[in-house]
Scaffold this motif. Structure first.
Motif, PDB file in Angstrom:
ATOM      1  N   ILE A 169       0.875  -1.179   0.000  1.00  0.00           N
ATOM      2  CA  ILE A 169       0.000   0.000   0.000  1.00  0.00           C
ATOM      3  C   ILE A 169       0.906   1.222   0.000  1.00  0.00           C
ATOM      4  CG2 ILE A 169      -1.834   1.232   1.192  1.00  0.00           C
ATOM      5  CD1 ILE A 169      -2.670  -1.382   2.500  1.00  0.00           C
ATOM      6  N   VAL A 170       0.764   2.046  -1.029  1.00  0.00           N
ATOM      7  CA  VAL A 170       1.598   3.243  -1.126  1.00  0.00           C
ATOM      8  C   VAL A 170       0.720   4.480  -1.174  1.00  0.00           C
ATOM      9  CG1 VAL A 170       3.597   2.210  -2.259  1.00  0.00           C
ATOM     10  CG2 VAL A 170       1.690   3.022  -3.644  1.00  0.00           C
ATOM     11  N   GLY A 171       1.360   5.573  -0.892  1.00  0.00           N
ATOM     12  CA  GLY A 171       0.643   6.844  -0.922  1.00  0.00           C
ATOM     13  C   GLY A 171       1.428   7.865  -0.136  1.00  0.00           C
ATOM     14  N   GLU A 172       1.071   9.120  -0.361  1.00  0.00           N
ATOM     15  CA  GLU A 172       1.803  10.175   0.352  1.00  0.00           C
ATOM     16  C   GLU A 172       1.355  10.205   1.824  1.00  0.00           C
ATOM     17  OE1 GLU A 172       0.511  13.364  -2.046  1.00  0.00           O
ATOM     18  OE2 GLU A 172      -1.492  13.436  -1.164  1.00  0.00           O
ATOM     19  N   SER A 173       2.032  10.987   2.620  1.00  0.00           N
ATOM     20  CA  SER A 173       1.631  11.151   4.020  1.00  0.00           C
ATOM     21  C   SER A 173       0.210  11.702   4.072  1.00  0.00           C
ATOM     22  CB  SER A 173       2.590  12.118   4.726  1.00  0.00           C
ATOM     23  OG  SER A 173       3.876  11.564   4.775  1.00  0.00           O
ATOM     24  N   GLY A 174      -0.617  11.117   4.945  1.00  0.00           N
ATOM     25  CA  GLY A 174      -2.003  11.580   5.067  1.00  0.00           C
ATOM     26  C   GLY A 174      -2.944  10.945   4.068  1.00  0.00           C
ATOM     27  N   SER A 175      -2.450   9.963   3.319  1.00  0.00           N
ATOM     28  CA  SER A 175      -3.312   9.336   2.307  1.00  0.00           C
ATOM     29  C   SER A 175      -4.255   8.307   2.925  1.00  0.00           C
ATOM     30  CB  SER A 175      -2.460   8.680   1.226  1.00  0.00           C
ATOM     31  OG  SER A 175      -1.629   7.693   1.806  1.00  0.00           O
ATOM     32  N   GLY A 176      -3.994   7.902   4.163  1.00  0.00           N
ATOM     33  CA  GLY A 176      -4.882   6.962   4.848  1.00  0.00           C
ATOM     34  C   GLY A 176      -4.337   5.554   4.949  1.00  0.00           C
ATOM     35  N   LYS A 177      -3.119   5.342   4.502  1.00  0.00           N
ATOM     36  CA  LYS A 177      -2.599   3.970   4.482  1.00  0.00           C
ATOM     37  C   LYS A 177      -2.349   3.427   5.895  1.00  0.00           C
ATOM     38  CE  LYS A 177       2.109   5.552   3.258  1.00  0.00           C
ATOM     39  NZ  LYS A 177       1.893   6.963   3.598  1.00  0.00           N
ATOM     40  N   SER A 178      -1.814   4.259   6.773  1.00  0.00           N
ATOM     41  CA  SER A 178      -1.590   3.786   8.147  1.00  0.00           C
ATOM     42  C   SER A 178      -2.911   3.612   8.891  1.00  0.00           C
ATOM     43  CB  SER A 178      -0.681   4.753   8.908  1.00  0.00           C
ATOM     44  OG  SER A 178       0.626   4.669   8.399  1.00  0.00           O
ATOM     45  N   THR A 179      -3.874   4.485   8.610  1.00  0.00           N
ATOM     46  CA  THR A 179      -5.203   4.329   9.224  1.00  0.00           C
ATOM     47  C   THR A 179      -5.815   2.998   8.800  1.00  0.00           C
ATOM     48  OG1 THR A 179      -5.500   6.711   9.144  1.00  0.00           O
ATOM     49  CG2 THR A 179      -7.482   5.391   9.455  1.00  0.00           C
TER      50      THR A 179
END
Lengths: 304, 280
Positions: free
Chosen positions: B56-66
């Motif tokens: 799962i990739v994405g910039e900071s705040g993209s929701g991946k850690s959530t």
């Protein structure tokens, strides 16, 4: 029928320093603690004329259970004659008009800090243990609200982690006192800082044990004939202190829990931790007619 | 024999995508979560198949850690369902139930037994004051193992599998390097052979050489044990090395999803193209 006809007048409860509402509250908490063995029941710990941490929890329970015909014994780490024990005993005697004793077999109410007497307690006796820290999960879970959830879930795996760490680091269980124990197969409690030697005395005992923490405002209990099992690994048995072979230098008695007295030459002397039990033996050896009760341990082994 | 000019295989080369089995092991549908004015997740669907690595990739705040926290049942979404296929596992898994409806205790037990997680920050996953083996043993203890010798043995095996030097198994994590701490976390996560292993930026903050070693360990574990992994990272290099499939997230939504080669070689969404080109 009116409510007033069903209840006793409040004045009947107002006895032994605590006011009637305090006694009612603590009695109700005790009943709940007995109904749910090992469960820590919160209560409104009152001010009593000793400092917090000096036995206020135990004293409140003792005062609540006090009756005019009670015979009270107070011990501090086995000794009846320490300042703390003497002060509490005199206070209880003064406010309740009760009889003081050092003899375990004669007492009906025994308040103790960190020891259980060597003579076996009976069904008609109540042991009140003073508890500094009632929460066995505190070392693994400093957040008490989470710790209570863990109690609710019987989630005690982390307590074994403490024992695991002790075995890894020291090769043996280093928990000398407050050994976490499972009560009635449900709640883990800390049996107050009694030594490992004393924990088996709580298991399926004839007497009622009430544990009270004044600072932490918690009461819990071990009713008679209730299982109290120290947490152990399947392959690492529970061990009590190696005092089986030690002899008391004053009374000559062997096979009981001893206090170690370091000597200037590097050696150690030992004396019975249960001081009045030792005095009884000395008197008996001197020819006095002394009645010594049945003991939990015989020849240094738990007699069950 | 190896052809001239071709390096000998190390066993850690990128493997072709594994065959996707018909039944997914992890399924999330319509997961939405709002924190105040921020829509952290906006109806995200996730499907993970046994034995695969989903990146799962994405910039900071993209929701991946959530999203990863949802998978670890650390948070409850405003909407959505979550299923894990735990058939055949003991204790009997809550097959068929939406895991977001489980109570606190059930979640804790599910997390302890069926889900492994490696956090970016080892302080979140480890007890720094306890021994490394104790950290691994804790997971076994929660699962009910009460035999000290067996705990030692299984902790040793898990640490060995994570390529942690077992001579230091009783060292405290706070005396270990960052890479070693990640290995302890990994050993703890795999000690009970979880249904799914969640990796939250497991190599962020490590220097490149240590990063490579940790990734090698992950790849070896994945290959030898066929562990299902969900790897969250903002490092496309890590994702490209590890993942079979990739999910690209932005502003709480999945903007593109597909096989790793497809995403990296032929990105369709404008944002994915920016990400891939920014990396390249």
């Amino acid at each position: 029928m009116k409510l007033s006809e069903l209840t006793r007048p409040w004045s009947a409860f107002s006895y032994g320093f605590l006011d009637e509402s305090a006694k009612r509250e603590i009695r109700r908490r005790i009943l709940k603690a007995i109904a749910v063995p090992g469960y820590q029941v919160p209560y409104a710990s009152r001010e009593v004329p000793i400092a917090r941490g000096w036995g206020t929890g135990g004293l409140q329970v003792t005062l609540t259970l006090l009756k005019p015909d009670a015979v009270v014994k107070v011990i501090d780490q086995g000794a009846d004659d320490s300042v703390n024990a003497s002060s509490i005993r005199k206070f209880v005697s003064r406010v309740g008009g009760t009889v003081e004793t050092g003899d375990t077999t004669q007492a009906t109410l025994i308040q103790s800090r960190h020891r259980i007497p060597e003579e076996k307690l009976r069904e008609d006796q109540i042991l009140v243990l003073q508890v500094p820290n009632p929460e066995p999960l505190r070392p693994v879970q400093p957040d008490m609200s989470v710790a209570r959830e863990m109690h609710a879930d019987a989630d005690y795996g982390q307590l074994w982690l403490i024992l695991y760490e002790q075995l890894v680091r020291s090769g043996r269980i280093m928990q000398g006192a407050s050994y976490p124990s499972m009560v009635n197969g449900r709640h883990v409690m800390t049996p107050s800082p009694i030594p490992r030697w004393d924990v088996p005395k709580l298991n399926r005992a004839d007497h009622l044990t009430i544990l009270s923490a004044g600072r932490e405002k918690r009461i819990y209990a071990v009713p008679p004939y209730t299982s109290v099992e120290p947490l152990v690994f399947d392959d690492v048995p529970y061990r009590v202190e190696d005092h089986q072979d030690k002899a008391c230098w004053r009374s000559g008695v062997r096979g009981f829990f001893m206090n170690e007295l370091p000597q200037e030459d590097g050696s150690s002397l030992y004396e019975l931790s249960d001081s009045h039990f030792g005095i009884k033996h000395i008197r008996k050896a001197a020819g006095e007619a002394v009645s010594i009760g049945e003991t939990w341990y015989r020849n240094g082994r738990m007699a069950r | 024999m190896t052809a001239p000019g071709v390096a000998a295989p190390t066993g850690l080369e990128r493997q072709p995508p594994r065959l996707m089995l018909a039944r997914p092991i992890l399924t999330m549908r319509g997961v939405a979560r709002r924190y105040g004015d921020v829509q952290a997740l906006a109806g995200v669907d996730v499907t993970v198949y046994p034995g695969e690595v989903l990146g799962i990739v994405g910039e900071s705040g993209s929701g991946k850690s959530t999203l990863l926290r949802m998978m670890n049942l650390e948070d409850t979404p405003d909407a959505g369902t979550y299923h894990l296929a735990l058939a055949g596992r003991e204790p009997a898994g809550p097959d068929g139930r939406n895991l977001f409806t489980l109570d606190r205790f059930q979640r804790r037990m599910l997390r302890a037994i069926h889900i492994g997680i490696v956090y970016q920050n080892p302080h979140l996953g480890l007890r720094m004051g306890h021994t490394s083996s104790g950290n691994v043993a804790e997971r076994l203890l929660i699962a009910g193992n009460r035999n000290f010798a067996e705990l030692r043995q299984r902790a040793r095996e898990a640490l060995e599998a994570s390529e942690f030097p077992v001579a230091r198994m009783d060292a405290r994590p706070n005396t270990l390097s960052g890479g070693m701490q990640q290995r302890v976390q990994l050993a703890k996560a795999i000690a009970l052979e979880p249904a799914v292993l969640l990796l939250d930026e497991p190599t962020t903050g490590l220097d490149v050489s240590v990063q490579a070693l940790v990734l090698d360990t992950l790849k070896r574990l994945q290959r030898d044990r066929a562990i299902t992994m969900v790897l969250v990272s903002h490092d496309l290099g890590v994702i490209r090395t590890m993942a079979d499939r990739v999910m690209v997230m932005r502003c709480g939504e999945v903007v593109e999803e597909g096989l790793a080669d497809q995403i990296f070689q032929d990105p369709q969404h404008e944002y994915t193209q920016q990400l891939v080109h920014a990396k390249l």
